[in-house]
Design a protein around this motif. Sequence first.
Motif, short mmCIF file in Angstrom:
data_model
loop_
_atom_site.label_atom_id
_atom_site.label_comp_id
_atom_site.label_asym_id
_atom_site.label_seq_id
_atom_site.Cartn_x
_atom_site.Cartn_y
_atom_site.Cartn_z
N ALA A 175 40.13 2.79 72.57
CA ALA A 175 39.25 3.70 71.83
C ALA A 175 37.80 3.52 72.25
CB ALA A 175 39.42 3.47 70.33
N ALA A 176 37.37 2.27 72.42
CA ALA A 176 35.99 2.01 72.84
C ALA A 176 35.74 2.54 74.26
CB ALA A 176 35.70 0.52 72.77
N THR A 178 37.33 5.00 75.77
CA THR A 178 37.34 6.47 75.72
C THR A 178 36.00 7.00 75.22
OG1 THR A 178 39.71 6.46 75.28
CG2 THR A 178 38.51 8.47 74.75
N LEU A 179 35.46 6.35 74.19
CA LEU A 179 34.16 6.76 73.66
C LEU A 179 33.06 6.58 74.71
CD1 LEU A 179 32.45 7.70 71.24
CD2 LEU A 179 32.21 5.29 70.59
N LYS A 180 33.11 5.48 75.44
CA LYS A 180 32.09 5.21 76.45
C LYS A 180 32.20 6.19 77.62
CE LYS A 180 29.94 1.42 78.98
NZ LYS A 180 30.01 -0.03 79.30
N LYS A 182 33.21 9.29 77.36
CA LYS A 182 32.71 10.58 76.88
C LYS A 182 31.20 10.57 76.73
CE LYS A 182 36.90 11.95 74.40
NZ LYS A 182 37.49 12.26 73.08
N ASN A 183 30.66 9.42 76.31
CA ASN A 183 29.21 9.31 76.09
C ASN A 183 28.74 7.98 76.65
OD1 ASN A 183 26.58 9.44 75.22
ND2 ASN A 183 27.07 9.20 73.03
N CYS A 186 26.36 5.74 74.56
CA CYS A 186 26.70 5.34 73.19
C CYS A 186 26.39 3.86 72.98
CB CYS A 186 28.17 5.62 72.92
SG CYS A 186 29.30 4.64 73.92
N ALA A 190 28.59 1.75 68.04
CA ALA A 190 29.52 2.89 68.02
C ALA A 190 30.85 2.50 68.67
CB ALA A 190 28.91 4.08 68.73
N GLN A 191 30.77 1.73 69.76
CA GLN A 191 31.99 1.27 70.41
C GLN A 191 32.77 0.32 69.51
OE1 GLN A 191 31.48 -0.02 74.56
NE2 GLN A 191 29.51 1.05 74.59
N ALA A 194 34.48 2.34 66.85
CA ALA A 194 35.67 2.99 67.40
C ALA A 194 36.81 1.98 67.56
CB ALA A 194 35.35 3.64 68.74
#
Length: 358
Positions: A175-176, A178-180, A182-183, A186, A190-191, A194
């Motif tokens: 999840a972390a 994937t978030l990184k 996308k952004n 971030c 936030a990571q 997530a």
Amino acid sequence: MGYQFLREECYARIRSQGAPQAGKGREKKSKTLGKRSAREVIAELVREADATPHIVRPLAPVLLHGVPAHELMAIYEQIEAMSFDIEIPTKDGHRKQRSDTPIILGVVASFPGPADPSNQLYVSWKNMTVDFLKRRYGESLLSIFEHLDEKYGHMHAIIHNKGNSVKPLHAGHAAALTLKQKNKNCSRKAQADAYKAAERIFQDDYHKEVGISAGLGRIGPRRRRLSRAEWKAEQQAHEASAITFYTANKSVEAAKIKMVQADKRHQHIAVQAASIQALHDENQRELARQLADVAQLKSMNEKKAKELASALKDASVTRLKIENKRLRIYLKAFYRMLFAKKIQTSHRSHQKIHLRRG
């Protein structure tokens, strides 16, 4: 009963550097030992000599799925060798994969009680947990082992990614990452958020698929500030619910077995009926062939009879012609003889007349 315990942990080729630990007063800061390497974790899992100092009498692990214990270390060495050849793309080109990249994912699932094969809930928990791990990790799942030499029954799962980082297989790290992706800008917070949210979902899924049926709570008493009496009451309720669920499952399984047996009997009867029908159809086809043969023979007999009648008719005509010819010959001979006798009689009469006159 207690609450569920399930944990994912990543391990690299080398032991990670320990975090600094603050000393008291003016004492210098020291470092912890750090996270164990993948090789050390596997050595403890398969109960290698000197790898389990915390266990008085180590017992061989019980294989529940995948590669057996005596082959696991050799398989890990192949995975480790593959990790040396992996290159990671960067903005400056490609580089070799770091030695502290996690290449093994370990999962531990524990039961709040001893590993008792006579305990229905433990056996049910074990089977459901194995199925859960198989569904979640699929072909990446290398082995699952059960340990019987510790206070609580538990199992270990080993997952790999062919020498690549196993973080994409870890719920929180995936999840972390994937978030990184996308952004890229971030924050670490936030990571981390997530990561925590994904791990909660991971635990919720395990509770839905295993914990509820095994009578395990989702969260322990401290997080919810429950009194001991409240926690005991909740445990009893979970255990009663699990026993009811287990009994219902057994009833359902028994009903399924009966249905399967009935289906087998039905299929057997259907096969027999199909066989009888096929035999009947074959008999009908054979009868039709025989009737066709009889009709053909009848037609041939009628044709032969006609031919024979025609032949007899022709033979009769020929015979009549022959007889007629013979009759004519006979009549001719008869008429000749009669004519000769008539002449002879006439001659004699003339002689008699002549004699009288003379």
